[in-house]
Scaffold this active site. Sequence first.
Site, PDB file in Angstrom:
ATOM      1  N   TRP A   1      60.356 -14.527 -11.357  1.00  0.00           N
ATOM      2  CA  TRP A   1      59.960 -16.498 -11.702  1.00  0.00           C
ATOM      3  C   TRP A   1      59.819 -16.348 -12.624  1.00  0.00           C
ATOM      4  O   TRP A   1      59.537 -17.900 -13.168  1.00  0.00           O
ATOM      5  CB  TRP A   1      58.938 -15.788 -11.157  1.00  0.00           C
ATOM      6  CG  TRP A   1      58.894 -14.764  -9.531  1.00  0.00           C
ATOM      7  CD1 TRP A   1      59.004 -14.608  -8.593  1.00  0.00           C
ATOM      8  CD2 TRP A   1      59.218 -15.646  -8.045  1.00  0.00           C
ATOM      9  NE1 TRP A   1      59.092 -13.732  -7.659  1.00  0.00           N
ATOM     10  CE2 TRP A   1      59.895 -15.545  -7.058  1.00  0.00           C
ATOM     11  CE3 TRP A   1      59.980 -17.509  -8.452  1.00  0.00           C
ATOM     12  CZ2 TRP A   1      60.385 -15.663  -5.452  1.00  0.00           C
ATOM     13  CZ3 TRP A   1      60.877 -17.435  -7.033  1.00  0.00           C
ATOM     14  CH2 TRP A   1      60.767 -16.464  -5.970  1.00  0.00           C
TER      15      TRP A   1
ATOM     16  N   ASP B   1      50.925 -17.310 -13.671  1.00  0.00           N
ATOM     17  CA  ASP B   1      51.247 -17.484 -11.474  1.00  0.00           C
ATOM     18  C   ASP B   1      50.653 -16.010 -11.447  1.00  0.00           C
ATOM     19  O   ASP B   1      51.109 -15.041 -11.655  1.00  0.00           O
ATOM     20  CB  ASP B   1      52.836 -17.577 -12.299  1.00  0.00           C
ATOM     21  CG  ASP B   1      53.833 -17.380 -10.837  1.00  0.00           C
ATOM     22  OD1 ASP B   1      53.025 -17.108 -10.012  1.00  0.00           O
ATOM     23  OD2 ASP B   1      54.988 -17.328 -10.574  1.00  0.00           O
TER      24      ASP B   1
ATOM     25  N   LYS C   1      51.616 -14.210   0.004  1.00  0.00           N
ATOM     26  CA  LYS C   1      51.338 -13.129   0.056  1.00  0.00           C
ATOM     27  C   LYS C   1      50.209 -12.940  -0.100  1.00  0.00           C
ATOM     28  O   LYS C   1      49.774 -11.786   0.709  1.00  0.00           O
ATOM     29  CB  LYS C   1      52.062 -12.677  -1.403  1.00  0.00           C
ATOM     30  CG  LYS C   1      53.771 -12.777  -2.057  1.00  0.00           C
ATOM     31  CD  LYS C   1      54.064 -14.349  -3.110  1.00  0.00           C
ATOM     32  CE  LYS C   1      55.346 -14.131  -2.523  1.00  0.00           C
ATOM     33  NZ  LYS C   1      55.802 -14.782  -3.358  1.00  0.00           N
TER      34      LYS C   1
HETATM   35  C1  LIG Z   1      56.776 -15.731  -4.321  1.00  0.00           C
HETATM   36  C2  LIG Z   1      56.699 -16.080  -5.633  1.00  0.00           C
HETATM   37  C3  LIG Z   1      57.027 -17.450  -6.253  1.00  0.00           C
HETATM   38  C4  LIG Z   1      57.596 -18.614  -5.325  1.00  0.00           C
HETATM   39  O1  LIG Z   1      56.406 -18.998  -4.123  1.00  0.00           O
HETATM   40  P1  LIG Z   1      56.749 -20.038  -3.605  1.00  0.00           P
HETATM   41  O2  LIG Z   1      55.895 -20.606  -3.480  1.00  0.00           O
HETATM   42  O3  LIG Z   1      57.830 -19.740  -2.427  1.00  0.00           O
HETATM   43  O4  LIG Z   1      57.551 -21.083  -4.091  1.00  0.00           O
HETATM   44  C5  LIG Z   1      56.492 -17.646  -7.356  1.00  0.00           C
HETATM   45  N1  LIG Z   1      55.689 -16.920  -8.416  1.00  0.00           N
HETATM   46  C6  LIG Z   1      56.042 -15.831  -7.978  1.00  0.00           C
HETATM   47  C7  LIG Z   1      55.480 -14.385  -8.656  1.00  0.00           C
HETATM   48  C8  LIG Z   1      56.372 -14.762  -6.430  1.00  0.00           C
HETATM   49  O5  LIG Z   1      55.807 -14.075  -6.277  1.00  0.00           O
END
Ligand SMILES: *Cc1c(COP(=O)(O)O)cnc(C)c1O
Length: 362
Positions: free
Chosen positions: A102, A172, A196
């Site tokens: 990511w 993030d 999540k």
């Molecule tokens: C799942 C995830 C993403 C991607 O998220 P989307 O909503 O599908 O764009 C980005 N960063 C992390 C750390 C993730 O776990």
Amino acid sequence: MARVFNFNPGPSTLPLDVLKKVQEELIDYKGTGMSIIESSHRSPEYDEVNESAMSLAREIFGLGDDYHVLFMTGGASSQFALIPLNFMGEGQMGAYVDTGTWSTKAIKEANIIGKAHLAGSSKDDGYTFIPKQDQLDIPSDAAYLHITTNNTIKGTQYHYTPDSKGLPLMADMSSDIASRQLDYTKFDLVYAGAQKNLGPSGVTLVLIKDSLLQKAKTDLPSMFMYKTYADKKSLYNTPPSFSVYVLKLVLEWIKGQGGLAGVEKINRAKQERIYQMLDLNPDYFKGTVQEDSRSWMNITLRMPTEDLEKKFIAEAKAAGFVGLKGHRSVGGVRVSLYNAMPLEGAEKLAEFMDKFKKDNPA
Ligand SMILES: *Cc1c(COP(=O)(O)O)cnc(C)c1O
């Protein structure tokens, strides 16, 4: 009713109480004779949902009026581009710590818009650890420092908040937001796809400090500016109303668990239970990351052979533990223990692992 223990990495398990509430309110939301997803986003009912989701977020994350709570779309993946778009000045770099898939994607987007400076990386070691503060190289003229607090695929997590040396700190937090006590005021911008720890897919929660927002560009298309969402309380265009509504219910559920302190207590016990199985059987359940960087949310492991991994995942599924397959890019097994996974799920899975090992010697 047969609910499984759902270890899916995302979208993932939600609290049963939340699902029941959604079901109960779906056909006739609070006497309106329609569901919330059929209501106008300008209605008083939706306004209440939007307002209380924002104030619950402020309360849970311990943020004052100097932070804006935004509900955006396009997932965390859009934030990868929106951050450099809004905050990278002409000729300026963004500093990024690369801790896996990511982060790498965030860096890729930054390099499309401007330039990413690599402030730290664990790539050469297969992303098995989180770089420490003294391993970071943070240029004083960068626009910001960006980190990925939990690496969903590689199974690592920050257990400290980096000192960004005066730069705005962006994170993030898609896969560990609201999972433990944390000083959120150390961050200038936090983003997380809801799917999540916070709710269904479709909404991205953004927490942004006002002092940072004031530095954002104002000459971008409306939908690409954080200011638009802040000024219009995320109602400039039609929001993902169902997702925001469920997110609000999940925030209420977190509050009911005793907030971040309550959630942390359960999450701590859950990961201890699974890592204990790894520590007791290091040649059978082989953890893939360094101990001091272990994720509480996504526990990644390999087993003695791929055949045993396949058998384990299949038999676990038959026993009611689904979603344990590692990400396709790394293989192996991944145990995702997001907030809504009850302690019982981790305990039962640990028992299953123990029995599997005895029944299937390497
Ligand atoms: C799942 C995830 C993403 C991607 O998220 P989307 O909503 O599908 O764009 C980005 N960063 C992390 C750390 C993730 O776990």
